[in-house]
Write a protein that holds these residues in place. Structure first.
Motif, PDB file in Angstrom:
ATOM      1  N   ALA A  51      42.473  42.348  37.531  1.00 27.93           N
ATOM      2  CA  ALA A  51      41.301  42.065  36.711  1.00 27.93           C
ATOM      3  C   ALA A  51      40.872  40.604  36.779  1.00 27.93           C
ATOM      4  O   ALA A  51      39.675  40.306  36.856  1.00 27.93           O
TER       5      ALA A  51
ATOM      6  N   GLU B   6      35.699  43.844  32.858  1.00 29.78           N
ATOM      7  CA  GLU B   6      37.099  44.259  32.933  1.00 29.78           C
ATOM      8  C   GLU B   6      38.023  43.242  32.263  1.00 29.78           C
ATOM      9  O   GLU B   6      39.176  43.564  31.961  1.00 29.78           O
TER      10      GLU B   6
ATOM     11  N   SER C 289      39.530  51.309  36.754  1.00 27.02           N
ATOM     12  CA  SER C 289      38.899  50.473  35.731  1.00 27.02           C
ATOM     13  C   SER C 289      39.490  50.790  34.366  1.00 27.02           C
ATOM     14  O   SER C 289      40.213  51.776  34.187  1.00 27.02           O
TER      15      SER C 289
END
Length: 440
Positions: free
Chosen positions: A138, A172, A387
């Motif tokens: 991320a 994210e 995700s």
């Protein structure tokens, strides 16, 4: 003098016209539209010495996570390695060679260095961004793009793609306000930018703004559905909003229409189908023969042991279809995968295999066992990719398993977590009610 792409990067073996066609293909890739694969193959045929045409084709085949794409990409890379190339182009080929062998993290590092040296190399940035997504990195998902942005100006071709990628990286990392701002700015410049729309869709999902999400996705639908190879995934996001609101008829219409209605042409579309059907399954919705059809599609194009995230989603389909033989085969492959030299060994060992065993236990009604298996990995699940919204299926399965196992303290704790994150969500409030929490 070597030809150049739209951003001043030299292109070995390219004529002026092929350089222009290449730039257009990369621009298509950036917004997930058109046929960049076909364009790359045409360029390779017409200009066999065009190194970056080979690289583009290989990236597209490998980033699709299709098992059949690996040998094609490997042959393409082998041909390209015999051609004269710049240091930047050799960097692409080196990264691709790592990815062919399942060395995801090394591929990411090599293409990261390419982009550091060449911050206007759009293909390097796109490829690296996707690698960050598949490996659940991320922080780099955001920073890889952020560090290159100063080299871009709003009047440059595909500047909107940089904003869209940055938006997703920000989302994210929980930086929702800036993510939404960047994503909407990208869409104002290029309404067909599927990745930018996807980034904003994620923000609205994570913030529980489901009615807004439905309005956002249903407005100007042609811009993100026509000619986009990300359309199914964006349809999936629309279905998520309806599911959170308990609008099951709307969800089933989307499942039977754009999500599962046609023959899936990408592995990522199979993932979306599994993820939505499993969520319906958790809600107690009988999806019938849909599971069987999906299981058949997996059998036709998927190979166990290459990427744990895909394996888990294939397993969902096999559980739904009641295919005990296929469930057993997936689980049996995981210890073998964990002995491989690829990074998937770690993906499987750390996260994938425990989750596969947990989901299989859930499918057999062994809910307490599912809880026991999920809890140690839920907070490190990013290690096997996807995700935050995609990995939410893990949380949903854990909550449902705790409720069905009769674990009242854990059910209350988990329901309280979700309610705090999405206080207005009907689904979160339903979990809270089932867990015995008092709602304000």
């Amino acid at each position: 003098m070597l030809s150049q792409d739209h951003h001043g990067n030299a292109l070995s073996g390219a004529s002026h016209s092929s350089a222009e066609a290449f730039a257009q293909a990369v621009s298509q890739f950036a917004i997930f539209s058109g046929d960049p694969v076909g364009a790359a193959e045409t360029l390779m045929r017409d200009e066999p010495g065009f190194v970056m045409a080979h690289a583009l084709q290989a990236w597209l085949y490998l980033l699709g996570t299709e098992p059949a794409g690996i040998p094609v990409a490997r042959q393409t890379i082998e041909r390209a390695l015999t051609l004269p190339a710049t240091a930047r182009e050799r960097g692409h080929l080196a990264a691709l060679a790592h990815l062919c062998e399942g060395r995801w993290h090394e591929a990411s590092r090599v293409i990261e260095d390419v982009a550091i040296e060449n911050p206007r190399d759009l293909l390097a940035l796109i490829a690296g961004h996707q690698l960050d997504f598949f490996t659940g990195h991320a922080r780099l998902l955001k920073n890889r793009i952020a560090r290159a942005l100063p080299a871009w100006s709003p009047d440059m071709a595909s500047h909107h793609a940089m904003l869209g990628m940055h938006a997703f990286g920000l989302e994210e990392n929980g930086e929702y306000a800036l993510a939404e701002s960047q994503g909407r700015a990208a869409l104002a410049a290029a309404p067909a930018d599927g990745w930018a729309r996807h980034a904003v869709a994620h923000v609205l999902e994570m913030q529980g703004r489901h009615d807004e999400g439905i309005a956002f996705m249903r407005n100007d639908m042609a811009s993100w559905t026509e000619g986009s190879f990300l359309a199914v995934h964006n349809w999936w996001h629309l279905a998520l909003y309806h599911l959170e609101l308990g609008q099951i008829d709307e969800v089933l219409a989307l499942v039977d229409g754009p999500i599962c209605g046609g023959l899936p042409v990408q592995m990522l579309e199979l993932i979306d189908a599994s993820a939505m059907l499993w969520r319906l399954h958790l809600r107690g919705i009988d999806v019938g023969e849909r599971w069987n059809r999906l299981a058949e599609h997996y059998q036709a194009r998927w190979t166990a042991g290459l990427y744990a995230f895909n394996d888990l989603h294939a397993l969902m389909a096999f559980i739904g279809a009641g295919r005990g033989d296929l469930i057993e085969a997936v689980l049996a492959q995981q210890p073998i995968a964990m002995l491989s030299a690829s990074d998937n060994a770690g993906f499987s060992q750390d996260v994938g295999y425990p989750l596969m065993k947990a989901f299989a236990a859930f499918g057999e009604g062994r809910y307490a066992e599912a809880v026991k298996l999920i809890r140690p990995v839920r907070h490190i699940a990013a290690r096997f990719g996807g995700s935050n919204a995609q990995r939410d299926v893990i949380e949903l399965t854990l909550i449902e398993a705790a409720l069905r196992a009769g674990d009242e303290p854990l059910s209350r704790a988990l329901a309280g977590e979700r309610l705090a994150a999405k206080h207005e969500s009907p689904l979160a409030r339903l979990f809270a009610k089932r867990a015995g929490l008092t709602l304000a």
